[in-house]
Enzyme design. Structure first.
Site, PDB file in Angstrom:
ATOM      1  N   LYS A  15       0.838  -1.213   0.000  1.00 34.75           N
ATOM      2  CA  LYS A  15       0.000   0.000   0.000  1.00 34.75           C
ATOM      3  C   LYS A  15       0.871   1.261   0.000  1.00 34.75           C
ATOM      4  CE  LYS A  15      -2.127  -1.247   3.827  1.00 34.75           C
ATOM      5  NZ  LYS A  15      -1.414  -2.523   4.070  1.00 34.75           N
ATOM      6  N   ARG A  90      -9.747   0.094   9.022  1.00 33.13           N
ATOM      7  CA  ARG A  90      -9.297  -1.273   9.296  1.00 33.13           C
ATOM      8  C   ARG A  90     -10.330  -2.060  10.091  1.00 33.13           C
ATOM      9  NH1 ARG A  90      -3.280   0.019   8.976  1.00 33.13           N
ATOM     10  NH2 ARG A  90      -2.186  -1.938   9.168  1.00 33.13           N
ATOM     11  N   ARG A 129      11.422  -5.564   4.855  1.00 34.30           N
ATOM     12  CA  ARG A 129      11.156  -4.140   4.591  1.00 34.30           C
ATOM     13  C   ARG A 129      12.161  -3.263   5.347  1.00 34.30           C
ATOM     14  NH1 ARG A 129       5.203  -2.045   5.185  1.00 34.30           N
ATOM     15  NH2 ARG A 129       5.255  -3.398   7.014  1.00 34.30           N
ATOM     16  N   ARG A 162      11.382  -1.650  10.895  1.00 35.10           N
ATOM     17  CA  ARG A 162      10.347  -1.340  11.888  1.00 35.10           C
ATOM     18  C   ARG A 162      10.302  -2.419  12.964  1.00 35.10           C
ATOM     19  NH1 ARG A 162       5.043  -0.045   8.333  1.00 35.10           N
ATOM     20  NH2 ARG A 162       4.137  -1.248  10.039  1.00 35.10           N
ATOM     21  N   ARG A 173      -0.347  -9.489  13.321  1.00 35.10           N
ATOM     22  CA  ARG A 173      -0.947  -8.475  12.455  1.00 35.10           C
ATOM     23  C   ARG A 173      -1.795  -9.136  11.364  1.00 35.10           C
ATOM     24  NH1 ARG A 173       4.243  -5.426  10.673  1.00 35.10           N
ATOM     25  NH2 ARG A 173       2.843  -4.028   9.539  1.00 35.10           N
TER      26      ARG A 173
HETATM   27  P1  ADP Z   1       2.199  -1.861   3.207  1.00 32.93           P
HETATM   28  O1  ADP Z   1       2.233  -0.362   3.170  1.00 32.93           O
HETATM   29  O2  ADP Z   1       0.982  -2.448   2.542  1.00 32.93           O
HETATM   30  O3  ADP Z   1       2.409  -2.443   4.577  1.00 32.93           O
HETATM   31  P2  ADP Z   1       4.755  -1.645   1.743  1.00 32.93           P
HETATM   32  O4  ADP Z   1       4.395  -0.795   0.563  1.00 32.93           O
HETATM   33  O5  ADP Z   1       5.553  -1.010   2.815  1.00 32.93           O
HETATM   34  O6  ADP Z   1       3.422  -2.372   2.339  1.00 32.93           O
HETATM   35  O7  ADP Z   1       5.491  -2.935   1.181  1.00 32.93           O
HETATM   36  C1  ADP Z   1       5.953  -3.967   2.062  1.00 32.93           C
HETATM   37  C2  ADP Z   1       7.300  -4.472   1.577  1.00 32.93           C
HETATM   38  O8  ADP Z   1       7.134  -5.193   0.354  1.00 32.93           O
HETATM   39  C3  ADP Z   1       8.313  -3.357   1.295  1.00 32.93           C
HETATM   40  O9  ADP Z   1       9.586  -3.815   1.694  1.00 32.93           O
HETATM   41  C4  ADP Z   1       8.215  -3.169  -0.237  1.00 32.93           C
HETATM   42  O10 ADP Z   1       9.463  -2.715  -0.783  1.00 32.93           O
HETATM   43  C5  ADP Z   1       7.882  -4.579  -0.697  1.00 32.93           C
HETATM   44  N1  ADP Z   1       6.988  -4.585  -1.866  1.00 32.93           N
HETATM   45  C6  ADP Z   1       5.955  -3.731  -2.140  1.00 32.93           C
HETATM   46  N2  ADP Z   1       5.359  -4.059  -3.308  1.00 32.93           N
HETATM   47  C7  ADP Z   1       6.005  -5.164  -3.772  1.00 32.93           C
HETATM   48  C8  ADP Z   1       5.853  -5.986  -4.939  1.00 32.93           C
HETATM   49  N3  ADP Z   1       4.893  -5.751  -5.840  1.00 32.93           N
HETATM   50  N4  ADP Z   1       6.706  -7.028  -5.091  1.00 32.93           N
HETATM   51  C9  ADP Z   1       7.677  -7.288  -4.151  1.00 32.93           C
HETATM   52  N5  ADP Z   1       7.878  -6.558  -3.043  1.00 32.93           N
HETATM   53  C10 ADP Z   1       7.055  -5.506  -2.852  1.00 32.93           C
HETATM   54  P1  AMP Z   2       0.818   0.186   9.089  1.00 32.37           P
HETATM   55  O1  AMP Z   2       1.894   1.205   8.965  1.00 32.37           O
HETATM   56  O2  AMP Z   2      -0.375   0.486   8.237  1.00 32.37           O
HETATM   57  O3  AMP Z   2       1.338  -1.223   8.876  1.00 32.37           O
HETATM   58  O4  AMP Z   2       0.283   0.272  10.598  1.00 32.37           O
HETATM   59  C1  AMP Z   2       1.151   0.000  11.693  1.00 32.37           C
HETATM   60  C2  AMP Z   2       0.343  -0.162  12.962  1.00 32.37           C
HETATM   61  O5  AMP Z   2      -0.333   1.073  13.271  1.00 32.37           O
HETATM   62  C3  AMP Z   2      -0.781  -1.214  12.931  1.00 32.37           C
HETATM   63  O6  AMP Z   2      -0.310  -2.527  13.180  1.00 32.37           O
HETATM   64  C4  AMP Z   2      -1.695  -0.691  14.047  1.00 32.37           C
HETATM   65  O7  AMP Z   2      -1.177  -0.985  15.334  1.00 32.37           O
HETATM   66  C5  AMP Z   2      -1.612   0.829  13.838  1.00 32.37           C
HETATM   67  N1  AMP Z   2      -2.651   1.286  12.892  1.00 32.37           N
HETATM   68  C6  AMP Z   2      -2.452   1.821  11.651  1.00 32.37           C
HETATM   69  N2  AMP Z   2      -3.628   2.116  11.081  1.00 32.37           N
HETATM   70  C7  AMP Z   2      -4.595   1.775  11.948  1.00 32.37           C
HETATM   71  C8  AMP Z   2      -6.022   1.804  11.925  1.00 32.37           C
HETATM   72  N3  AMP Z   2      -6.706   2.265  10.861  1.00 32.37           N
HETATM   73  N4  AMP Z   2      -6.682   1.355  13.022  1.00 32.37           N
HETATM   74  C9  AMP Z   2      -6.032   0.900  14.095  1.00 32.37           C
HETATM   75  N5  AMP Z   2      -4.701   0.810  14.178  1.00 32.37           N
HETATM   76  C10 AMP Z   2      -3.972   1.242  13.124  1.00 32.37           C
END
Ligand code: ADP
Ligand code: AMP
Length: 216
Positions: A15, A90, A129, A162, A173
């Site tokens: 995302k 969420r 990541r 992270r 999660r």
């Molecule tokens: P989210 O915001 O949904 O938690 P991220 O955009 O941070 O996910 O992506 C999670 C991890 O996967 C990051 O390390 C990113 O570089 C990697 N990633 C994102 N999209 C892809 C893809 N299409 N193929 C492989 N790795 C990806």
């Molecule tokens: P993310 O960066 O989206 O992976 O979110 C990291 C963490 O933030 C999650 O595991 C939750 O603990 C908290 N969080 C983010 N968005 C929400 C949401 N919409 N509702 C509740 N907790 C959230």
């Protein structure tokens, strides 16, 4: 045309990665509740203190807190011409609250885009990541490494892992996602706004599929 986009999908689906590309393409703000909570934790605010324990455990921050920060953020003038909402809603309660907030603001969502990735791939994505401390850009040690290890390509900032991207916390999660967030698929299907994108493809292909489902 104004774009009001929801990015849905499990943790690690891509995302944030796709949101960064959409910001460049459409010039609209990226609103990530996860980023907002991480900023609050870093600043040591009351909100940060409340959010930290939930985040570290891989649980959700309570709805009333999360809904409050989104309500405030969406009222800022930069959201008037569009936004990319990432990681919110969420829960069903958050989705209902968002419907109300958007109604008050006379905003109609353009699309709820669900980036779908099999759970078997998500742990590797999250554990590998790396995120820039300064600008938040996301890398992956295998799938999208920065040019210089530990250094952000975009701004030269330091990248880090992270705390909640451990295998153990990711398992929590993912089960929270299945129990609390998956039911939102039918919320947006019923509203006629839902599009599922195959997020297991390479990043540029995922992006092309997203822009085509947005009609651009
Ligand atoms: P989210 O915001 O949904 O938690 P991220 O955009 O941070 O996910 O992506 C999670 C991890 O996967 C990051 O390390 C990113 O570089 C990697 N990633 C994102 N999209 C892809 C893809 N299409 N193929 C492989 N790795 C990806
Ligand atoms: P993310 O960066 O989206 O992976 O979110 C990291 C963490 O933030 C999650 O595991 C939750 O603990 C908290 N969080 C983010 N968005 C929400 C949401 N919409 N509702 C509740 N907790 C959230």
């Amino acid at each position: 045309m104004n774009m009001y986009i929801l990015l849905m999908g499990p943790p690690g689906a891509g995302k944030g990665t796709q949101a960064a590309k959409l910001v460049k393409e459409y010039g609209i703000p990226h609103i990530s509740t996860g980023d907002m909570f991480r900023a609050a934790v870093k600043e040591g605010t009351e909100l940060g203190k409340k959010a930290k324990a939930c985040m570290d455990a891989g649980q959700l921050v309570p709805d009333e807190i999360t809904i409050g920060i989104v309500r405030e953020r969406l009222q800022k003038p930069d959201c008037a011409n569009g936004f990319i909402l990432d990681g919110f809603p969420r829960t069903v309660e958050q989705a209902d609250a968002l419907d109300g907030i958007l109604k008050e603001l006379s905003i109609h969502l353009t699309r709820a885009v669900d980036i779908s990735v099999p759970s078997s791939a998500l742990i590797e994505r999250a554990v590998g990541r790396r995120v820039c401390k300064k600008c938040g850009a996301a890398y992956h040690i295998r799938f999208n490494p920065s040019k210089v290890d530990g250094v952000c390509d975009e701004c030269g900032g330091e990248t880090y892992q992270r705390a909640d991207d451990s295998e153990e916390t990711m398992k929590n999660r993912l089960s929270v996602y299945d129990a609390q967030t998956k039911p939102l698929i039918s919320h947006y299907q019923k509203a006629g706004l839902y599009s599922e994108i195959d997020g297991s493809q390479e990043m540029s292909k995922v992006f092309a599929d997203i822009t085509s489902c947005l009609g651009k």
